[in-house]
Design an enzyme around this catalytic site. Structure first.
Site, mmCIF file in Angstrom:
data_model
loop_
_atom_site.group_PDB
_atom_site.id
_atom_site.type_symbol
_atom_site.label_atom_id
_atom_site.label_comp_id
_atom_site.label_asym_id
_atom_site.label_seq_id
_atom_site.Cartn_x
_atom_site.Cartn_y
_atom_site.Cartn_z
ATOM 1 C CB ILE A 140 -0.999 -0.028 1.190
ATOM 2 C CG1 ILE A 140 -2.195 0.890 0.922
ATOM 3 C CG2 ILE A 140 -0.312 0.307 2.511
ATOM 4 C CD1 ILE A 140 -3.368 0.681 1.869
ATOM 5 C CG ASP A 142 1.241 1.572 12.486
ATOM 6 O OD1 ASP A 142 1.392 2.667 11.922
ATOM 7 O OD2 ASP A 142 1.037 1.449 13.709
ATOM 8 N N GLY A 198 -4.141 -8.879 10.555
ATOM 9 C CA GLY A 198 -2.782 -9.342 10.823
ATOM 10 C C GLY A 198 -2.619 -9.605 12.309
HETATM 11 N N1 AR6 Z 1 0.602 -3.154 2.252
HETATM 12 C C1 AR6 Z 1 -0.644 -3.684 2.315
HETATM 13 N N2 AR6 Z 1 -1.042 -4.551 3.260
HETATM 14 C C2 AR6 Z 1 -0.130 -4.911 4.192
HETATM 15 C C3 AR6 Z 1 1.186 -4.408 4.205
HETATM 16 C C4 AR6 Z 1 1.555 -3.486 3.175
HETATM 17 N N3 AR6 Z 1 2.767 -2.948 3.114
HETATM 18 N N4 AR6 Z 1 1.849 -4.956 5.269
HETATM 19 C C5 AR6 Z 1 0.979 -5.781 5.889
HETATM 20 N N5 AR6 Z 1 -0.214 -5.770 5.229
HETATM 21 P P1 AR6 Z 1 -1.469 -5.610 10.427
HETATM 22 P P2 AR6 Z 1 -3.753 -5.166 12.251
HETATM 23 C C6 AR6 Z 1 -1.459 -6.485 5.556
HETATM 24 O O1 AR6 Z 1 -0.877 -6.597 11.370
HETATM 25 O O2 AR6 Z 1 -4.101 -6.608 12.223
HETATM 26 C C7 AR6 Z 1 0.597 -2.949 14.056
HETATM 27 O O3 AR6 Z 1 1.678 -3.241 14.891
HETATM 28 C C8 AR6 Z 1 -1.345 -7.759 6.350
HETATM 29 O O4 AR6 Z 1 -1.064 -8.851 5.500
HETATM 30 O O5 AR6 Z 1 -0.566 -4.618 9.770
HETATM 31 O O6 AR6 Z 1 -4.856 -4.155 12.116
HETATM 32 C C9 AR6 Z 1 -0.193 -1.736 14.561
HETATM 33 O O7 AR6 Z 1 0.645 -0.774 15.162
HETATM 34 C C10 AR6 Z 1 -2.726 -7.864 6.976
HETATM 35 O O8 AR6 Z 1 -3.637 -8.536 6.092
HETATM 36 O O9 AR6 Z 1 -2.654 -4.739 11.154
HETATM 37 C C11 AR6 Z 1 -1.142 -2.349 15.539
HETATM 38 O O10 AR6 Z 1 -0.538 -2.528 16.806
HETATM 39 C C12 AR6 Z 1 -3.175 -6.410 7.095
HETATM 40 O O11 AR6 Z 1 -2.216 -5.634 6.386
HETATM 41 C C13 AR6 Z 1 -1.466 -3.690 14.936
HETATM 42 O O12 AR6 Z 1 -0.327 -4.039 14.131
HETATM 43 C C14 AR6 Z 1 -3.281 -5.897 8.507
HETATM 44 O O13 AR6 Z 1 -2.239 -6.450 9.306
HETATM 45 C C15 AR6 Z 1 -2.681 -3.631 14.039
HETATM 46 O O14 AR6 Z 1 -2.994 -4.933 13.630
#
Ligand code: AR6
Length: 180
Positions: free
Chosen positions: A15, A38, A123
């Site tokens: 993203i 993030d 995630g």
């Molecule tokens: N581009 C698009 N999607 C992504 C990317 C990227 N670069 N990287 C990961 N994903 P998560 P959450 C997807 O864990 O579950 C953080 O530490 C990934 O495959 O990023 O809402 C925050 O600070 C997954 O499907 O977010 C919070 O503490 C999706 O993004 C916590 O994690 C969300 O995974 C939030 O957890």
């Protein structure tokens, strides 16, 4: 088949590479960065992003806040805090739907025509991916039916399986031709 459904699309991408008006960050309540998407957004945006986030005083689950995007190709980052999955009986679906709705409200207020969402909460926060995709598509569909902005909403999956789950959810709103 409805016009709202045609304003939604699914891609597989990082993203942080997208040249859209706004990207959404799956943040935590501190808004001070973390892992997953993030971490990727903060790394790519540069240190000014966390400086601006520090001024925002955190964010409640289901709510969203907007910042500039600094070194990212997008214009805005909309930070939202998804629910942690605790089995499905703790208002997780309503809170997740609220993340999409609040993010879209901010995008519309800031004249964003295009916005991309990651799969919020799927995630680290453990939300089952298929159920999350259905909540996401239903929530966005409901918002678009009542608003001309954003014109286009992208579900940015990080892997093909997540993309497929979003495509399936979308098809329930816009079945492929021949099945409508
Ligand atoms: N581009 C698009 N999607 C992504 C990317 C990227 N670069 N990287 C990961 N994903 P998560 P959450 C997807 O864990 O579950 C953080 O530490 C990934 O495959 O990023 O809402 C925050 O600070 C997954 O499907 O977010 C919070 O503490 C999706 O993004 C916590 O994690 C969300 O995974 C939030 O957890």
């Amino acid at each position: 088949m409805t016009p709202e459904a045609y304003r939604m699309s699914v891609i597989v991408a990082d993203i942080t590479t997208l040249d859209v008006d706004a990207i959404v960050n799956a943040a935590n309540a501190t808004l001070l960065g973390g892992g997953g998407v993030d971490g990727a957004i903060h790394r790519a945006a540069g240190p000014e992003l966390v400086e601006e986030c520090r001024m925002l005083g955190g964010c409640d689950t289901g709510d969203a806040k907007i910042t500039k995007a600094y070194r990212l190709p997008t214009r805005h980052v909309i930070h939202t805090v998804g629910p942690v999955w605790r089995g499905g009986n703790r208002d997780e679906a309503e809170r997740l739907a609220s993340c999409y709705r609040r993010s879209l409200e901010l995008a519309a207020e800031h004249d964003c025509r295009t916005i991309a969402f990651p799969a919020i909460s799927t995630g680290v926060y453990g939300y089952p991916k298929g159920e999350a995709a259905e909540v996401a598509v239903r929530s966005v569909f409901g918002f678009l039916a009542a608003s001309d902005l954003p014109q286009s909403v992208i579900f940015c999956a990080f892997d093909e399986m997540s993309a497929e789950l979003h495509r399936r959810a979308l098809e329930s709103f816009a079945p492929p031709s021949g099945e409508a």
